[in-house]
Write a protein that holds these residues in place. Structure first.
Motif, PDB file in Angstrom:
ATOM      1  N   ASP A 163       0.822  -1.208   0.000  1.00 29.55           N
ATOM      2  CA  ASP A 163       0.000   0.000   0.000  1.00 29.55           C
ATOM      3  C   ASP A 163       0.861   1.266   0.000  1.00 29.55           C
ATOM      4  O   ASP A 163       0.448   2.304   0.493  1.00 29.55           O
ATOM      5  CB  ASP A 163      -0.964   0.003   1.185  1.00 29.55           C
ATOM      6  CG  ASP A 163      -0.254  -0.039   2.522  1.00 29.55           C
ATOM      7  OD1 ASP A 163       0.977  -0.237   2.558  1.00 29.55           O
ATOM      8  OD2 ASP A 163      -0.941   0.130   3.557  1.00 29.55           O
ATOM      9  N   ASP A 164       2.087   1.163  -0.571  1.00 30.89           N
ATOM     10  CA  ASP A 164       3.018   2.284  -0.737  1.00 30.89           C
ATOM     11  C   ASP A 164       3.413   2.923   0.593  1.00 30.89           C
ATOM     12  O   ASP A 164       3.398   4.139   0.742  1.00 30.89           O
ATOM     13  CB  ASP A 164       2.426   3.349  -1.669  1.00 30.89           C
ATOM     14  CG  ASP A 164       2.116   2.796  -3.028  1.00 30.89           C
ATOM     15  OD1 ASP A 164       2.856   1.908  -3.478  1.00 30.89           O
ATOM     16  OD2 ASP A 164       1.142   3.248  -3.647  1.00 30.89           O
ATOM     17  N   GLN A 224       2.190   8.872  -1.940  1.00 35.60           N
ATOM     18  CA  GLN A 224       1.004   9.067  -2.765  1.00 35.60           C
ATOM     19  C   GLN A 224       1.359   8.700  -4.204  1.00 35.60           C
ATOM     20  O   GLN A 224       2.325   9.221  -4.756  1.00 35.60           O
ATOM     21  CB  GLN A 224       0.540  10.531  -2.719  1.00 35.60           C
ATOM     22  CG  GLN A 224       0.124  10.994  -1.342  1.00 35.60           C
ATOM     23  CD  GLN A 224      -1.120  10.279  -0.844  1.00 35.60           C
ATOM     24  OE1 GLN A 224      -1.991   9.923  -1.622  1.00 35.60           O
ATOM     25  NE2 GLN A 224      -1.177  10.053   0.459  1.00 35.60           N
ATOM     26  N   ARG A 225       0.610   7.843  -4.803  1.00 34.06           N
ATOM     27  CA  ARG A 225       0.844   7.469  -6.196  1.00 34.06           C
ATOM     28  C   ARG A 225       0.300   8.553  -7.109  1.00 34.06           C
ATOM     29  O   ARG A 225      -0.796   9.057  -6.902  1.00 34.06           O
ATOM     30  CB  ARG A 225       0.158   6.151  -6.533  1.00 34.06           C
ATOM     31  CG  ARG A 225       0.871   4.971  -6.016  1.00 34.06           C
ATOM     32  CD  ARG A 225       0.283   3.731  -6.619  1.00 34.06           C
ATOM     33  NE  ARG A 225       0.939   2.568  -6.070  1.00 34.06           N
ATOM     34  CZ  ARG A 225       0.677   1.348  -6.445  1.00 34.06           C
ATOM     35  NH1 ARG A 225      -0.237   1.108  -7.355  1.00 34.06           N
ATOM     36  NH2 ARG A 225       1.313   0.339  -5.904  1.00 34.06           N
ATOM     37  N   GLU A 226       1.074   8.886  -8.107  1.00 37.44           N
ATOM     38  CA  GLU A 226       0.609   9.842  -9.096  1.00 37.44           C
ATOM     39  C   GLU A 226       0.066   9.068 -10.286  1.00 37.44           C
ATOM     40  O   GLU A 226       0.692   8.145 -10.785  1.00 37.44           O
ATOM     41  CB  GLU A 226       1.752  10.751  -9.541  1.00 37.44           C
ATOM     42  CG  GLU A 226       2.242  11.641  -8.429  1.00 37.44           C
ATOM     43  CD  GLU A 226       3.349  12.565  -8.887  1.00 37.44           C
ATOM     44  OE1 GLU A 226       3.631  12.618 -10.091  1.00 37.44           O
ATOM     45  OE2 GLU A 226       3.934  13.214  -8.018  1.00 37.44           O
ATOM     46  N   ARG A 227      -1.079   9.478 -10.747  1.00 37.38           N
ATOM     47  CA  ARG A 227      -1.714   8.816 -11.884  1.00 37.38           C
ATOM     48  C   ARG A 227      -1.707   9.773 -13.073  1.00 37.38           C
ATOM     49  O   ARG A 227      -2.095  10.925 -12.961  1.00 37.38           O
ATOM     50  CB  ARG A 227      -3.137   8.423 -11.548  1.00 37.38           C
ATOM     51  CG  ARG A 227      -3.252   7.615 -10.282  1.00 37.38           C
ATOM     52  CD  ARG A 227      -3.858   6.289 -10.573  1.00 37.38           C
ATOM     53  NE  ARG A 227      -4.058   5.574  -9.313  1.00 37.38           N
ATOM     54  CZ  ARG A 227      -3.581   4.384  -9.102  1.00 37.38           C
ATOM     55  NH1 ARG A 227      -2.899   3.773 -10.019  1.00 37.38           N
ATOM     56  NH2 ARG A 227      -3.793   3.775  -7.973  1.00 37.38           N
TER      57      ARG A 227
END
Length: 143
Positions: free
Chosen positions: A111-112, A133-136
């Protein structure tokens, strides 16, 4: 040829049926036990961890850490060194790394999140956690 009419179960059957009043009272005591008087706890872990996903080895302390798909870490060393750690949530352990000569273990979960475990206490605890935080990126849009 002799036939044995007495079976092994005869001794068990006679022990089930009470013969005097004291045994009847003991059976009634056992029937009054409630479920809330008991607590279930796992007491033994053995064997290699189920569904391993990450592994790390510390050559100085000679300990091995194995992360699993269920989010737990097992640290194994010489006899008497066997510790089980558990992340909150069920995110899989993606990577493990020991901080050499620092007494710490860094784990990355699915979960990063990065967790730094302190191994200096008797029961290891999380010192720091860092959530990414994942960047999309959406194709065709800029900015």
């Amino acid at each position: 040829m002799k036939r044995f009419t007495k079976t092994v179960f005869d001794g068990l059957r006679s022990s089930v049926h009470p013969t005097n009043k004291q045994e009847v009272e003991e059976i009634q005591i056992f029937e009054t036990l409630q479920a809330d008087a008991f607590q279930i706890a796992k007491t033994v872990r053995h064997g290699f961890p189920y569904q391993p996903t990450a592994i790390a080895f510390d050559p100085i302390q000679r300990i091995l850490a194995v992360g699993t798909k269920q989010g737990s870490i097992r640290i194994i060393g010489r006899p008497g060194v066997d510790v089980h750690l558990r992340h909150e949530g069920d995110a899989a352990v993606v990577a493990l790394s020991f901080l050499i000569n620092d007494g710490a273990l860094v784990s990355a979960t699915g979960d990063d999140t990065l967790h730094m475990w302190s191994l200096r206490q008797k029961t290891p605890q999380i010192l720091h956690s860092l959530k990414f935080q994942r960047e999309r990126y959406v194709w065709g849009r800029l900015g």
